[in-house]
Design a protein around this motif. Sequence first.
Motif, PDB file in Angstrom:
ATOM      1  N   UNK A   1       0.789  -1.201   0.136  1.00 42.79           N
ATOM      2  CA  UNK A   1       0.281   0.021  -0.048  1.00 42.79           C
ATOM      3  C   UNK A   1       0.743   1.253  -0.073  1.00 42.79           C
ATOM      4  N   UNK A   2       1.923   1.219   0.756  1.00 38.40           N
ATOM      5  CA  UNK A   2       2.858   2.359   0.807  1.00 38.40           C
ATOM      6  C   UNK A   2       3.996   2.503   0.231  1.00 38.40           C
ATOM      7  N   UNK A   3       4.020   1.480  -0.833  1.00 36.96           N
ATOM      8  CA  UNK A   3       5.272   1.459  -1.903  1.00 36.96           C
ATOM      9  C   UNK A   3       6.525   1.026  -1.275  1.00 36.96           C
TER      10      UNK A   3
ATOM     11  N   UNK B   1       2.456   4.531   5.161  1.00 42.43           N
ATOM     12  CA  UNK B   1       1.653   5.597   4.792  1.00 42.43           C
ATOM     13  C   UNK B   1       2.497   6.914   4.708  1.00 42.43           C
TER      14      UNK B   1
END
Lengths: 264, 264
Positions: free
Chosen positions: A39-41, A168
């Motif tokens: 999700x956060x790369x 995030x």
Amino acid sequence: MTARDEGADLRPIDPSPVVVLIRPQLAENIGSVARAMGNGGLFHLRLVAPRDGWPQDRAMRTASGAYRILEAATVHESVADAVADLHRVFATCPRPRHIVKPLLTARGAAAELREIGNRGLRMGLLFGPERAGLDNDDIAHADSLIRYPLNPDFMSLNLAQAVMVMAHEWWMACDETPARDMITHKTHVATKGELENFLTHLIAECDASGFLRNAPKRPGMVRNLRHFFQRGEVTEQELRTLHGVITELAHSRHQPSPEPEHGE
Amino acid sequence: MTARDEGADLRPIDPSPVVVLIRPQLAENIGSVARAMGNGGLFHLRLVAPRDGWPQDRAMRTASGAYRILEAATVHESVADAVADLHRVFATCPRPRHIVKPLLTARGAAAELREIGNRGLRMGLLFGPERAGLDNDDIAHADSLIRYPLNPDFMSLNLAQAVMVMAHEWWMACDETPARDMITHKTHVATKGELENFLTHLIAECDASGFLRNAPKRPGMVRNLRHFFQRGEVTEQELRTLHGVITELAHSRHQPSPEPEHGE
């Protein structure tokens, strides 16, 4: 699109920090960590002495498509081995005691990590086991500590949640999405001229209907209407709809109402 | 301290937004949501048509102590009912389509929520069901949408992770922890005078030992030593330890080394 397809495009977006899970206990949590990383790369995952061994089917089940991260994960016997090729190491640590080290928020750490990565240095984030967290020997491998500001009455964070917050913040540290935007679909935010055109129409029909017949009150009532329609960003399409509403209401006023069915 | 004890102090920190879970499917996720809410200082939980009914033991098991949040949660038949007493509603929505609304990042929304709360207005955050997310009718109850900037190749967020990101941003929106600090234990960051005192000691012993005997190179070597010790924030206690190291090394130099045990 299946869950597996959803993660098919997952790949390293470098430079990005390595996530090092130290003595993780539950395979389900490792899978959830991989999902949060995706999700956060983040992509690079290292496991130090996972309690139940590796690989684990249960991790695949909670990864929700982040299989590539789990498949590329490496297993290490010691923290020293897991961080040997890194230049800078940050340890997440809810309650540092008797330690002298720089202490960062997740946001502060994300900004430093971006800066470190841009200099071509390799970096790592240490997360401790679910129950006990990192011990003092683990923490001694880190340059800096990270502690998330959270509700002091309820600080205990699930492992995957801890990774999610950091992931995030990592993504946000170089994201340029406006904090507030207006989404429009096949339309645009109305200009003041388009709004004025609508207000002229509205007020003309209000005059025609007699709604503004009280001359002393009319200026204030017109201003109130103006204030209401100026409050938010109205779109050109919404103005067209409102033009239609006004026209239709004014038109039907001139027509006789249909008789109620039951008569009287 | 048991997990149950850990959450015993959980209580509303108002003003804070209500979290509204719409048609949540898995009780485990509701428990994890409660835990994430507690972490970020949120307390008020409303459930709209939870699939498996309410209450659920499985939620208690994943709440990790956030029982008070679950015990205070209310169940509602419709979104309209769940938001009826609120003044402003934000809907989390990964991929808004064909919708005209303000769109905020989690951070932007947190800042607006703080401002709204400070004005005494009641506010809510809508989160959709695990698989499908909010539908268009749900979203029509919201003033604004929230979409987290995340890796576009892997946007799908676990429900509790979505709440965690928002809860962390909510907490951070009025947190004043320095992004970077230096933690010290029974000591303080050394003043330049304390550092100079140490460097004088170090250089004197280096001179005495002959380490700086190359006169043309001496100034550069002294500068290099100075640069190294100036790089980070050294504490007064660390300087005392380093004074001790220097003294001991210089002292042992004057003593004969002990004979190796095996002789030669």
